[in-house]
Design a protein around this motif. Structure first.
Motif, PDB file in Angstrom:
ATOM      1  N   TYR A  10     -79.112  -3.457   5.798  1.00  0.00           N
ATOM      2  CA  TYR A  10     -78.769  -1.805   6.830  1.00  0.00           C
ATOM      3  C   TYR A  10     -76.988  -1.447   6.915  1.00  0.00           C
ATOM      4  CZ  TYR A  10     -83.187  -3.632   8.778  1.00  0.00           C
ATOM      5  OH  TYR A  10     -84.120  -3.806   9.142  1.00  0.00           O
ATOM      6  N   ASN A  11     -77.832   0.075   6.509  1.00  0.00           N
ATOM      7  CA  ASN A  11     -77.014   1.420   6.120  1.00  0.00           C
ATOM      8  C   ASN A  11     -77.304   2.704   7.265  1.00  0.00           C
ATOM      9  OD1 ASN A  11     -75.772   0.476   3.571  1.00  0.00           O
ATOM     10  ND2 ASN A  11     -78.331  -0.105   3.296  1.00  0.00           N
ATOM     11  N   TYR A  12     -76.376   2.407   8.072  1.00  0.00           N
ATOM     12  CA  TYR A  12     -76.168   3.902   9.281  1.00  0.00           C
ATOM     13  C   TYR A  12     -75.095   4.753   9.219  1.00  0.00           C
ATOM     14  CZ  TYR A  12     -77.986   5.349  13.884  1.00  0.00           C
ATOM     15  OH  TYR A  12     -78.618   6.269  15.178  1.00  0.00           O
ATOM     16  N   ASP A  13     -75.720   6.239   9.523  1.00  0.00           N
ATOM     17  CA  ASP A  13     -74.777   7.485   9.452  1.00  0.00           C
ATOM     18  C   ASP A  13     -74.791   7.910  10.527  1.00  0.00           C
ATOM     19  OD1 ASP A  13     -72.528   8.372   9.510  1.00  0.00           O
ATOM     20  OD2 ASP A  13     -72.693   8.847   7.288  1.00  0.00           O
ATOM     21  N   TYR A  14     -74.207   8.237  11.170  1.00  0.00           N
ATOM     22  CA  TYR A  14     -74.788   9.712  12.499  1.00  0.00           C
ATOM     23  C   TYR A  14     -73.480   9.547  12.765  1.00  0.00           C
ATOM     24  CZ  TYR A  14     -77.264  10.447  16.849  1.00  0.00           C
ATOM     25  OH  TYR A  14     -78.116  11.060  18.687  1.00  0.00           O
ATOM     26  N   VAL A  15     -74.036  11.419  12.960  1.00  0.00           N
ATOM     27  CA  VAL A  15     -73.100  12.427  13.553  1.00  0.00           C
ATOM     28  C   VAL A  15     -73.112  13.159  14.479  1.00  0.00           C
ATOM     29  CG1 VAL A  15     -71.275  14.964  12.583  1.00  0.00           C
ATOM     30  CG2 VAL A  15     -71.743  12.640  11.228  1.00  0.00           C
ATOM     31  N   VAL A  16     -72.759  13.566  15.273  1.00  0.00           N
ATOM     32  CA  VAL A  16     -72.963  14.747  16.819  1.00  0.00           C
ATOM     33  C   VAL A  16     -72.066  15.412  16.686  1.00  0.00           C
ATOM     34  CG1 VAL A  16     -73.966  12.911  17.680  1.00  0.00           C
ATOM     35  CG2 VAL A  16     -71.678  13.171  18.437  1.00  0.00           C
ATOM     36  N   PRO A  17     -72.130  16.745  17.523  1.00  0.00           N
ATOM     37  CA  PRO A  17     -70.915  17.889  17.435  1.00  0.00           C
ATOM     38  C   PRO A  17     -70.156  17.715  18.623  1.00  0.00           C
ATOM     39  CG  PRO A  17     -73.613  18.700  17.987  1.00  0.00           C
ATOM     40  CD  PRO A  17     -73.868  16.855  17.970  1.00  0.00           C
ATOM     41  N   LEU A  18     -69.002  18.240  18.067  1.00  0.00           N
ATOM     42  CA  LEU A  18     -67.522  17.695  18.718  1.00  0.00           C
ATOM     43  C   LEU A  18     -67.978  17.735  20.222  1.00  0.00           C
ATOM     44  CD1 LEU A  18     -65.074  19.440  16.614  1.00  0.00           C
ATOM     45  CD2 LEU A  18     -65.237  16.600  16.996  1.00  0.00           C
ATOM     46  N   THR A  19     -69.002  18.611  20.695  1.00  0.00           N
ATOM     47  CA  THR A  19     -69.193  18.309  22.440  1.00  0.00           C
ATOM     48  C   THR A  19     -69.686  17.198  22.656  1.00  0.00           C
ATOM     49  OG1 THR A  19     -70.613  19.983  22.024  1.00  0.00           O
ATOM     50  CG2 THR A  19     -69.124  21.288  21.684  1.00  0.00           C
ATOM     51  N   GLN A  20     -70.811  16.798  22.087  1.00  0.00           N
ATOM     52  CA  GLN A  20     -70.775  15.692  22.385  1.00  0.00           C
ATOM     53  C   GLN A  20     -70.585  14.077  22.405  1.00  0.00           C
ATOM     54  OE1 GLN A  20     -75.786  15.629  21.975  1.00  0.00           O
ATOM     55  NE2 GLN A  20     -75.622  17.965  21.845  1.00  0.00           N
ATOM     56  N   ALA A  21     -69.386  14.564  21.633  1.00  0.00           N
ATOM     57  CA  ALA A  21     -68.218  12.768  21.146  1.00  0.00           C
ATOM     58  C   ALA A  21     -68.202  11.965  22.063  1.00  0.00           C
ATOM     59  CB  ALA A  21     -66.855  13.155  20.408  1.00  0.00           C
ATOM     60  N   ASP A  22     -68.254  12.488  23.801  1.00  0.00           N
ATOM     61  CA  ASP A  22     -68.161  11.358  24.679  1.00  0.00           C
ATOM     62  C   ASP A  22     -69.442  10.357  24.805  1.00  0.00           C
ATOM     63  OD1 ASP A  22     -65.711  12.584  24.976  1.00  0.00           O
ATOM     64  OD2 ASP A  22     -65.660  13.128  26.223  1.00  0.00           O
ATOM     65  N   SER A  23     -70.382  11.172  24.525  1.00  0.00           N
ATOM     66  CA  SER A  23     -71.207  10.368  24.153  1.00  0.00           C
ATOM     67  C   SER A  23     -71.746   9.530  23.154  1.00  0.00           C
ATOM     68  CB  SER A  23     -72.973  11.717  25.030  1.00  0.00           C
ATOM     69  OG  SER A  23     -71.969  12.032  26.202  1.00  0.00           O
ATOM     70  N   LEU A  24     -71.780   9.746  21.606  1.00  0.00           N
ATOM     71  CA  LEU A  24     -71.785   9.564  20.178  1.00  0.00           C
ATOM     72  C   LEU A  24     -72.710   7.980  20.635  1.00  0.00           C
ATOM     73  CD1 LEU A  24     -71.691   9.358  17.763  1.00  0.00           C
ATOM     74  CD2 LEU A  24     -69.042   8.253  17.827  1.00  0.00           C
ATOM     75  N   TYR A  25     -71.907   7.085  21.154  1.00  0.00           N
ATOM     76  CA  TYR A  25     -72.171   5.742  21.040  1.00  0.00           C
ATOM     77  C   TYR A  25     -74.343   4.920  21.368  1.00  0.00           C
ATOM     78  CZ  TYR A  25     -68.306   4.546  18.166  1.00  0.00           C
ATOM     79  OH  TYR A  25     -67.498   4.854  17.510  1.00  0.00           O
ATOM     80  N   HIS A  81     -66.192   8.453  11.681  1.00  0.00           N
ATOM     81  CA  HIS A  81     -66.137  10.399  11.043  1.00  0.00           C
ATOM     82  C   HIS A  81     -64.871  11.347  12.702  1.00  0.00           C
ATOM     83  CE1 HIS A  81     -68.770  10.560   7.979  1.00  0.00           C
ATOM     84  NE2 HIS A  81     -69.630   9.481   9.335  1.00  0.00           N
ATOM     85  N   ARG A  82     -63.634  11.383  12.188  1.00  0.00           N
ATOM     86  CA  ARG A  82     -62.666  11.889  13.369  1.00  0.00           C
ATOM     87  C   ARG A  82     -62.546  13.412  12.691  1.00  0.00           C
ATOM     88  NH1 ARG A  82     -60.526   6.744  12.531  1.00  0.00           N
ATOM     89  NH2 ARG A  82     -60.452   5.470  14.265  1.00  0.00           N
ATOM     90  N   SER A  83     -61.732  14.126  14.065  1.00  0.00           N
ATOM     91  CA  SER A  83     -61.832  15.309  14.424  1.00  0.00           C
ATOM     92  C   SER A  83     -59.959  15.405  15.210  1.00  0.00           C
ATOM     93  CB  SER A  83     -62.100  16.463  14.864  1.00  0.00           C
ATOM     94  OG  SER A  83     -61.881  17.713  14.887  1.00  0.00           O
ATOM     95  N   GLY A  84     -58.890  15.238  14.401  1.00  0.00           N
ATOM     96  CA  GLY A  84     -57.632  14.424  15.471  1.00  0.00           C
ATOM     97  C   GLY A  84     -58.071  13.046  15.601  1.00  0.00           C
ATOM     98  N   ASP A  85     -57.949  13.365  17.042  1.00  0.00           N
ATOM     99  CA  ASP A  85     -58.091  11.868  17.614  1.00  0.00           C
ATOM    100  C   ASP A  85     -59.877  11.826  18.103  1.00  0.00           C
ATOM    101  OD1 ASP A  85     -55.581  11.170  17.447  1.00  0.00           O
ATOM    102  OD2 ASP A  85     -54.614  11.889  19.086  1.00  0.00           O
ATOM    103  N   THR A  86     -60.188  12.614  17.816  1.00  0.00           N
ATOM    104  CA  THR A  86     -61.946  13.168  18.664  1.00  0.00           C
ATOM    105  C   THR A  86     -63.082  11.994  17.403  1.00  0.00           C
ATOM    106  OG1 THR A  86     -61.505  14.311  20.237  1.00  0.00           O
ATOM    107  CG2 THR A  86     -63.642  13.879  19.055  1.00  0.00           C
ATOM    108  N   VAL A  87     -62.934  10.700  17.768  1.00  0.00           N
ATOM    109  CA  VAL A  87     -65.007  10.633  17.068  1.00  0.00           C
ATOM    110  C   VAL A  87     -65.957  11.407  17.256  1.00  0.00           C
ATOM    111  CG1 VAL A  87     -65.626   8.041  16.154  1.00  0.00           C
ATOM    112  CG2 VAL A  87     -63.313   8.288  16.682  1.00  0.00           C
ATOM    113  N   TYR A  88     -65.979  11.355  16.270  1.00  0.00           N
ATOM    114  CA  TYR A  88     -68.015  12.022  16.621  1.00  0.00           C
ATOM    115  C   TYR A  88     -69.123  11.874  15.790  1.00  0.00           C
ATOM    116  CZ  TYR A  88     -66.540  15.095  11.841  1.00  0.00           C
ATOM    117  OH  TYR A  88     -66.215  15.231  10.920  1.00  0.00           O
ATOM    118  N   GLY A  89     -68.415  10.701  14.617  1.00  0.00           N
ATOM    119  CA  GLY A  89     -69.515   9.728  14.163  1.00  0.00           C
ATOM    120  C   GLY A  89     -68.909   8.925  13.609  1.00  0.00           C
ATOM    121  N   ARG A  90     -70.307   8.015  13.319  1.00  0.00           N
ATOM    122  CA  ARG A  90     -69.508   6.381  12.464  1.00  0.00           C
ATOM    123  C   ARG A  90     -70.679   5.813  11.859  1.00  0.00           C
ATOM    124  NH1 ARG A  90     -67.546   1.866  16.198  1.00  0.00           N
ATOM    125  NH2 ARG A  90     -67.308   0.528  14.969  1.00  0.00           N
TER     126      ARG A  90
END
Length: 422
Positions: A276-291, A210-219
């Protein structure tokens, strides 16, 4: 196996759904075909048959492997059944493919070519994809796996169908997020988590971002093993620290490891129940800590815990033996080849080189970079079929690979400890 194929449906054409009557246009439109004595066909004479539209593509290995089964079923059921392979690829593309070494195995298979009609009525994201038509209506939409002798017999005998409907999911949407979310004005997703065990037939096997421009905020991960998901998360966390990750940096301390990986049946086929199926999304402000957040979240709801910890282990440490600089790049276009037969690096990060070393089949320990190089490098080595040959080539650049112990980050997977209530 389903392979991704992204298509856009024209806005003016309404897609058909299960239960809809097939428009007259479908029966009467001439369809361009290849591998047939006729240049075009239509389906007007097949209205009373069970019709299977088999969407495929020349680059889809799963589609090609499906052809012999479809041929056998067509011969078995004769005039009761009409199987129609359909592709958007044009005649010249198909003729070139069927003339190739790989394609010659399938050049007796007729197919609709350059299709837009069926793709407009039945938009989809992956192939093979099967549309079942009976009594002039759409009976079901499935994957190719469900096209069997038993299933066709049941439908022709008007028995209750055991087919599992497949309505392909949109790649960019969070898994099973309701369309109602889109209708809520001013509603902004802050966090989303979805975890399910078992196969989702309406999705492929893989991972998306899941991307916003170059920022990945979910997988998103679909139909994978837990171990594959853990490894994909670990790759990203290690990369953030410029630390290459590979299987040699995994320690499994769990007693029962069976549920970590795929479970195969007697025929060697992977069972669906342990995917398994897993989907996880965080706010853009926490994208650096996504993983790191993703790993913590996943650990809450599965039978294992996976953590990244410092561990003292045996390693191969890459060092320089002189102060002479033989590696710094002279610039130019980047090039990267690293195999047992040849290594050619041009304007390539040292991180990439170390990661590549770790992937060589004779390297059995984690590789640690202590060269001190942080920029890009140029390097050329001859064949390195074993560790001795590699060390000899490295010596030409005043580098050594020494086996020793280091405290390094490792992915450690353990059994989950039972929780105790007060």
């Amino acid at each position: 196996m389903m392979t991704l194929l992204f298509l856009q449906m024209p806005a003016q054409q309404k897609a058909l759904k299960i239960g809809d009557q097939i428009p007259e246009k479908v029966w009467s439109t001439p369809l361009e075909v290849v591998n047939s004595p006729q240049k075009t066909i239509d389906l007007s004479a097949d209205k009373d048959k069970l019709i299977l539209l088999d969407f495929w593509a020349t680059w889809c290995s799963g589609c090609l492997l499906n052809f012999p089964k479809m041929d056998a079923l067509q011969k078995q059921f004769g005039d009761q059944l009409k199987i129609v392979p359909v592709t958007k690829e044009n005649r010249s593309t198909l003729e070139k493919f069927f003339a190739s070494k790989n394609g010659q195995r399938y050049n007796t298979n007729f197919s609709v070519a350059g299709d837009t009609l069926f793709h407009d009525f039945f938009p989809h994201q992956g192939v093979p994809y099967i549309i079942w038509i009976k009594d002039g209506k759409i009976l079901n939409t499935t994957d190719a796996e469900q096209v069997t002798e038993k299933a066709i017999h049941a439908i022709l005998d008007n028995q209750q169908s055991a087919l599992q409907t497949v309505i392909q999911l949109e790649r960019d949407r969070p898994l099973f997020l309701s369309d109602a979310f889109d209708r809520e004005q001013g509603l902004v997703m802050q966090h989303y988590s979805f975890l399910a065990k078992g196969r989702i037939r309406s999705s492929t096997f893989g991972t998306w971002f899941h991307r916003s421009g170059d920022t990945v905020y979910g997988r998103k991960f679909t139909n994978l093993s837990l171990l594959e998901i853990f490894k994909a998360i670990a790759v990203e966390i290690f990369n953030q620290q410029e630390d290459p990750f590979n299987d040699k940096k995994i320690i499994v301390e769990a007693k029962n490891t069976a549920l970590l990986n795929y479970i195969e049946n007697k025929e060697g086929k992977r069972e669906d129940h342990n995917r398994y199926n897993y989907d996880y999304v965080v706010p853009l402000t926490q994208a650096d800590s996504l993983y790191s957040l993703m790993l913590r979240n996943l650990n809450q709801f599965i039978d294992y815990t996976a953590t990244i910890e410092k561990k003292r282990v045996k390693c191969l440490v890459l060092k320089t033996t002189s102060s002479k600089d033989q590696l710094t790049t002279k610039g130019g276009e980047q090039n990267y080849v690293l195999t047992e037969k040849q290594t050619l690096l041009k304007n390539t990060p040292m991180f990439t080189f170390v990661s590549g070393l770790s992937g060589l089949p004779f390297i059995t320990l984690p590789v640690v970079d202590e060269t001190g190089y942080h920029g890009n490098i140029d390097l050329k080595m001859q064949a390195t079929p074993n560790i001795a040959a590699l060390k000899k080539e490295l010596a030409r650049y005043d580098m050594v690979l020494e086996e020793t112990e280091r405290s390094i980050n490792m992915l450690i997977i353990r059994d989950k400890l039972p929780s105790h209530s007060n």
